[in-house]
Design a protein around this motif. Sequence first.
Motif, short mmCIF file in Angstrom:
data_model
loop_
_atom_site.label_atom_id
_atom_site.label_comp_id
_atom_site.label_asym_id
_atom_site.label_seq_id
_atom_site.Cartn_x
_atom_site.Cartn_y
_atom_site.Cartn_z
N LEU A 75 -35.03 -47.83 -65.43
CA LEU A 75 -33.99 -48.72 -65.94
C LEU A 75 -34.10 -50.14 -65.38
CD1 LEU A 75 -31.03 -46.18 -65.65
CD2 LEU A 75 -32.36 -46.77 -67.69
N THR A 76 -34.87 -50.32 -64.30
CA THR A 76 -35.21 -51.63 -63.73
C THR A 76 -34.00 -52.39 -63.20
OG1 THR A 76 -35.09 -52.81 -65.84
CG2 THR A 76 -37.22 -51.81 -65.23
N THR A 77 -32.88 -51.74 -63.01
CA THR A 77 -31.73 -52.41 -62.41
C THR A 77 -30.93 -51.39 -61.61
OG1 THR A 77 -29.61 -53.49 -62.87
CG2 THR A 77 -30.52 -52.12 -64.59
N ALA A 78 -30.48 -51.78 -60.43
CA ALA A 78 -29.79 -50.84 -59.54
C ALA A 78 -28.46 -50.39 -60.13
CB ALA A 78 -29.57 -51.51 -58.18
N LEU A 89 -28.37 -54.36 -68.10
CA LEU A 89 -29.64 -54.98 -68.43
C LEU A 89 -30.15 -55.78 -67.25
CD1 LEU A 89 -28.73 -56.33 -71.99
CD2 LEU A 89 -29.93 -54.21 -71.44
N ARG A 90 -31.46 -56.07 -67.29
CA ARG A 90 -32.03 -56.92 -66.27
C ARG A 90 -31.50 -58.35 -66.44
NH1 ARG A 90 -38.32 -55.91 -66.86
NH2 ARG A 90 -37.66 -55.85 -69.05
N ARG A 91 -31.59 -59.11 -65.36
CA ARG A 91 -31.06 -60.48 -65.41
C ARG A 91 -31.71 -61.28 -66.53
NH1 ARG A 91 -28.43 -63.32 -61.57
NH2 ARG A 91 -28.93 -61.71 -60.03
N ARG A 92 -33.02 -61.15 -66.70
CA ARG A 92 -33.71 -61.90 -67.74
C ARG A 92 -33.26 -61.45 -69.13
NH1 ARG A 92 -38.23 -60.81 -70.53
NH2 ARG A 92 -38.70 -59.02 -69.21
N GLU A 93 -32.99 -60.13 -69.28
CA GLU A 93 -32.55 -59.62 -70.58
C GLU A 93 -31.14 -60.07 -70.90
OE1 GLU A 93 -35.15 -55.45 -70.48
OE2 GLU A 93 -33.08 -55.52 -69.72
N ARG A 94 -30.31 -60.22 -69.86
CA ARG A 94 -28.92 -60.63 -70.11
C ARG A 94 -28.85 -62.07 -70.60
NH1 ARG A 94 -27.78 -57.97 -65.09
NH2 ARG A 94 -27.43 -59.96 -64.04
N THR A 95 -29.91 -62.83 -70.41
CA THR A 95 -29.91 -64.23 -70.84
C THR A 95 -29.67 -64.34 -72.34
OG1 THR A 95 -31.45 -64.77 -69.06
CG2 THR A 95 -31.25 -66.36 -70.86
N PHE A 96 -30.25 -63.41 -73.11
CA PHE A 96 -30.15 -63.48 -74.56
C PHE A 96 -29.07 -62.55 -75.12
CE2 PHE A 96 -34.44 -64.84 -73.53
CZ PHE A 96 -34.55 -66.01 -74.26
N TYR A 97 -28.45 -61.73 -74.24
CA TYR A 97 -27.44 -60.79 -74.75
C TYR A 97 -26.19 -61.56 -75.19
CZ TYR A 97 -23.76 -57.35 -75.00
OH TYR A 97 -22.72 -56.60 -75.43
N GLY A 98 -25.70 -61.25 -76.36
CA GLY A 98 -24.46 -61.84 -76.86
C GLY A 98 -24.65 -63.22 -77.49
N ARG A 99 -25.86 -63.73 -77.40
CA ARG A 99 -26.12 -65.03 -77.99
C ARG A 99 -26.70 -64.86 -79.39
NH1 ARG A 99 -29.86 -68.12 -73.88
NH2 ARG A 99 -30.31 -69.21 -75.87
N HIS A 100 -26.34 -65.78 -80.25
CA HIS A 100 -26.85 -65.72 -81.62
C HIS A 100 -27.47 -67.06 -82.02
CE1 HIS A 100 -25.02 -61.81 -82.38
NE2 HIS A 100 -23.97 -62.25 -81.69
N ASP A 101 -27.93 -67.79 -81.04
CA ASP A 101 -28.58 -69.05 -81.35
C ASP A 101 -30.03 -68.80 -81.75
OD1 ASP A 101 -29.84 -68.39 -78.98
OD2 ASP A 101 -28.72 -69.83 -77.77
#
Length: 830
Positions: free
Chosen positions: A289-292, A430-442
């Motif tokens: 899962l790559t996240t604690a 999610l991983r920190r990098r994956e959360r960057t795009f979560y919820g965004r629709h740009d």
Amino acid sequence: MARWLFALGLRSARRPRTVLGTWGVLLALGVAGYLAFGGALSSQVSLPGTPTAKVVDQLQREFPDASGGSATVVFHSDDDAALTDAQRSAIAAVLQRVATTPGVKGAIDPFASTAQREQQVQQLTDGQQKVQAARAQLDDSQAQLDAGRAQLEGVLSSMPGGFPGQARVRAQLAALDQQQAQLDAGKAQLDEQARQVDLGSRLVTAADGVRQVSADGSTALGVVQFSIPLQEVTPETKKAVADALTGENQPAGVQVALSQDLVQEVPEVFGPGEALGLVVAAITLFVVLTTAIAAAVPIVSAVVGVGVGVTAALSLSGVVDMISVTPMLGVMLGLAVGIDYSLFLLNRHRRQLLHGMPLRESIALATGTAGNAVVFAGLTVVIALAALNVTGIGFLGLMGTVGAFCVLVAVAMAVTFTPAVLSLLGARVLRRRERTFYGRHDAAAEEQRRAAAEAETARQAALRPMGTVRAALTVVLGVAVLGVLAIPAASLRLGLPDGSSESVDSTQYQAFMLTEKYFGAGANGPLLVVADLPQPLTGTDQLAEQVRVAEEIRGLADVAAVAPIGASADQRLLAFQVVPDSGPTAVATEQLVKDIRALPEGYGVAGSASGNIDVSEQLAGALPGYLGLVVGLSLLILVVVFRSLLVPVTATLGFVLSLFATLGAITAVYQWGWLGSVFGVSTPGPVLSFLPTIVIGIMFGLAMDYQLFLVSGMREAYAHGMDPRTAVTAGVRAGRRVVIAAAIIMISVFGGFSGSDSVIIRAFGFGLAFGVLADAFLVRLLIIPAVMHLLGRSAWWIPRWLARIIPDVDVEGASLERHGAAVVPEPSRS
């Protein structure tokens, strides 16, 4: 089912605190119920209706003094020298104190008992000498009497008729007749005494192997007697006896070792081995899962579920007889399947989030799809465990029921608790990098998702089926490996553990080994034999019957000694202690029990060794029927799930292969002693009698789980038009990562229990860990895909008439996705 689970997941996601609070209340109720109503767990495995149980019941009715249980205490000098007079006195004083313990009928002082026996032997020796002396005197008297009679008869014959002295001679002869009558009476009395002495000597000879003090005087066996059968003695009584024998009460310079019958141990629920297993599981989850935070969700879900299930089960221990391993089985299963089931749902949820699905919609859809598969997989385990009740063996059925209940709780936790926690965590799974795009629709986020989708499409297009030669070699080599592993199973012997199976530093192990060293292996498992008499016998007649029975049994193979215990109040039941030459789990002892019962008189046999043999035989008899039931269920369930005939057959054959390989590994380690030092096997012996049955039930459920998660992916790809052989590759690729993680987690959890202090728990941990290893990695990930490749399109064939009558089970919830049931508007985040 999928739509109902979708709605359940959505409700849990919308009201997470309510769901978590409800589970908290259930956990509190379980703990309160255990504290208020929980009873003692038993370490004794017994079955009503066995030949041993019938003898115990008969003794309780007709000979109560002989029906009580007993336990041995071994006293051994620390320096291996003969026990001193002071140490003997201290041991006698300790045993006198034990005799006053509530629930204890008495305690036998080995030194007083040995002295009494030596006195009896001396009395018999003296009696034999007195009989010989008296017989010599009687013989002398008889010779004198015969000589006098001959002389008088000669005088009388020489006298002429009417001679005056004839009357006097006849009077003397009459006096000799009276003396002869007295002499004959003395001979009869002496014959009776001689018979008694002879019978007593023969009994002493038959019981010659029964000793309580070793030949070198360094070791003594004290016996604690209870007024009730051993399995009915409460843990509090056993603990009180143990406390009275050890600690500050222990005689100076003397080692005190308690036999297994006297030690009431409840395995610790969570020890270092179990902690290590959870650590490995946590590491595996983190890698996957790559996240604690995400890795913690399945562990928390499983731990809470185990708490609810096990405490609820223990709340009933006050009203039902429950052996100590029962809740531990619930802990093992609850942790293993609880982590796996939560992982399956969490893994699906994370993938959906990465594709841009809103949080609660993703949770609901994961619950309706992966949760649907979890429910079905869990039900297969529940069915297999609940089916243990059909064996007719009470404690085994209860173990299955408790295990099934804990699995049901794990399923409920996965489809309610996990969605609630995921709702509170939001995108933090999610991983920190994956959360960057979560919820965004740009544009950047959409480009990221589009690139991921194109990459996935490219990977699907690049899939190729495995080579046919490779598939054939995989099947041949895989089956060969499993076949070799299964070879030891041909010599499988079932039994219950004795003191030699315990940890080498345990008091039970020390007591067993000291007893075997100084008194012989059979002293660890004496038998209690009862003989019914057709009519009451007393006095010398009863003694003669005791000798006859003792010598008849003494003449059998593997008998070291036979000692009479006594007779019932109505003088129609005789009891004997029989000490075998071999240990309680030896093949020779098992045969001796059968030989005694096969004697024409139909003697009854009881005792812990006999009881263990009876339990093991009954469990062995129930094993084939249970295996047949499980195999039948496997075929039926898989036909419904996969709508195919060959897939269920191959899946079931794979289960049978991995099962026998597991039984072979168990036999090699625990019965043959291979790698015994690695797995804590101090002394090889028979395999735990109910281990194969439990392993069958659990392995069946878990095997069907992995079959379901892998082959359903193949079926889905095939149903969407993919070539059947390429669909095999697609299914393996889709499910391989999570199945490997799930298998590693289960192996870690089960393997952690293989380090338990309890030999029973160690055997369960090893057997289940090896079973998952063999089935998941050899059968499901290698052999089954290879077989599916070789079968090709025929793997999915099913007769039309059968296809019409069986229900269409949408295990993966594909219909839920196709019909858009998961479209749920997200509430405003403002």
